[in-house]
Design an enzyme around this catalytic site. Structure first.
Site, PDB file in Angstrom:
ATOM      1  N   HIS A 276      -3.674  -5.285   0.134  1.00 60.96           N
ATOM      2  CA  HIS A 276      -3.197  -5.816   1.413  1.00 60.96           C
ATOM      3  C   HIS A 276      -3.247  -7.350   1.410  1.00 60.96           C
ATOM      4  CE1 HIS A 276      -2.853  -2.056   3.734  1.00 60.96           C
ATOM      5  NE2 HIS A 276      -3.781  -1.624   2.886  1.00 60.96           N
TER       6      HIS A 276
ATOM      7  N   GLU B   1      -1.837  -9.380   3.310  1.00 63.61           N
ATOM      8  CA  GLU B   1      -1.844  -9.960   4.660  1.00 63.61           C
ATOM      9  C   GLU B   1      -3.255 -10.320   5.118  1.00 63.61           C
ATOM     10  OE1 GLU B   1      -1.760  -5.415   5.450  1.00 63.61           O
ATOM     11  OE2 GLU B   1      -1.145  -6.842   3.895  1.00 63.61           O
TER      12      GLU B   1
ATOM     13  N   CYS C 205       0.846  -1.201   0.000  1.00 63.12           N
ATOM     14  CA  CYS C 205       0.000   0.000   0.000  1.00 63.12           C
ATOM     15  C   CYS C 205       0.881   1.251   0.000  1.00 63.12           C
ATOM     16  CB  CYS C 205      -0.968  -0.038   1.175  1.00 63.12           C
ATOM     17  SG  CYS C 205      -2.350   1.127   0.997  1.00 63.12           S
TER      18      CYS C 205
END
Length: 321
Positions: free
Chosen positions: A282, A284, A156
């Site tokens: 993202h 994750e 990001c």
């Protein structure tokens, strides 16, 4: 003694070194069998070999340890990066290596320099964030990773800072920046998304949720995902400025992923670098211990190869989950 719970239905939740050991601990106490009895259902014996393998890789990894620097601004509250920390652990599981996290305050990088604050690490990760504080330290960390050929992963804001650094150092665009941090920059290589320009009430109005990303043939991203089209989750207002896209590509920045509907840059990388990858989304949010996200598996694999090459050993073969 003072409730209506049978003695046989009381179980302990002990401290364990890793949360991923807890299913094994509760099995050792017989929780799964007791649940089946209480619910009056039949179930075959649980297959916990995968959990056992995960715990073994966490406690006794076959490939030793790598050190990853997370260069951020919330490092005094490391739980702020909880999903990121776990995803890096998942990448370690995929490569059978322990991942040691070194949290580096990006303001310390500004004050002391990346040569001091990042000395001895095997890879550098710049995560997301908001606000101008510490951004120059993140840019300096990106430059250090790019010039020293250290594996780099930008997520990001990390991607955006990589674009700013590349614009300044390679394109020679003095003062290039994001409009988020410098409204008067002569070179807004990162700009506010068109859909965000007229937004006044900011709450819950960012680009949120899952969006498509088309991956370019022959790139690291395409190799890691093993698919030409993916879906990833987003949370941001700013994007790479398409007005500078051509110059960035001509100078060697590879746009390895883009959103086909909105024509937005989703991923970048450098072809002359061992592992230099940035993503606007993202990853994750989608990583799991049994299914590590490919970008984290690839990143930790690159860190492992970097560690071995710095020691003069034969480079390890990265593992793709």
């Amino acid at each position: 003694m003072f409730c209506n719970v049978d003695n046989g239905n009381v179980f302990t939740s002990p401290d364990v070194r890793s949360i991923y050991e807890l299913p094994l601990e509760l099995h050792r106490q017989g929780l799964d069998e007791r649940l089946a009895e209480v619910l009056n259902i039949w179930s075959r014996a649980p297959h916990l070999e995968k959990w056992e393998t995960i715990v073994r890789k966490i406690y006794e990894p076959a490939r030793g340890e790598v050190t990853v620097a997370i260069v951020g601004k919330y490092v005094n509250l490391t739980e702020s990066y909880k999903s990121l920390n776990e995803s890096l652990l998942h990448g370690g599981i995929a490569n059978d290596v322990r991942v040691k996290l070194r949290f580096v305050d990006s303001q310390d990088v500004e004050a002391q320099g990346p040569e001091t604050t990042l000395a001895g690490v095997d890879a550098v990760l710049v995560p997301g964030g908001f606000g101008v504080r510490g951004t120059e330290g993140k840019i300096a960390a990106v430059r250090y990773a790019r010039e020293q050929k250290l594996p780099f992963f930008g997520i990001c804001l990390g991607l955006q800072m990589a674009v700013v650094e590349f614009s300044r150092s390679v394109l020679g665009l003095q003062g290039a920046n994001s409009l988020e941090f410098d409204e008067h920059t002569a070179h807004p290589v990162v700009t506010l998304m068109e859909s965000q320009v007229k937004v006044q009430d900011k709450g819950g109005t960012m680009r949120l949720g899952s969006y498509a990303c088309a991956l370019k043939d022959g790139t690291v991203a395409r190799k890691l995902y093993a698919h030409e089209a993916i879906q990833e989750r987003h949370r941001h207002r700013y994007e790479v400025n398409n007005a500078y896209r051509g110059r960035l590509q001509e100078a060697g920045l590879v746009i390895s992923g883009h959103n086909p509907e909105l024509n937005l840059v989703e991923m970048i990388e450098l072809s002359d670098h061992p592992y230099f990858v940035g993503c606007q989304f993202h990853p994750e949010f989608k990583s799991k211990p049994f299914a590590p996200h490919p970008l984290f598996s690839g990143f930790i694999g690159a860190a492992l190869a970097q560690r071995d090459s710095s020691r003069g050993a034969a480079p390890a073969t990265p593992v793709r989950a």
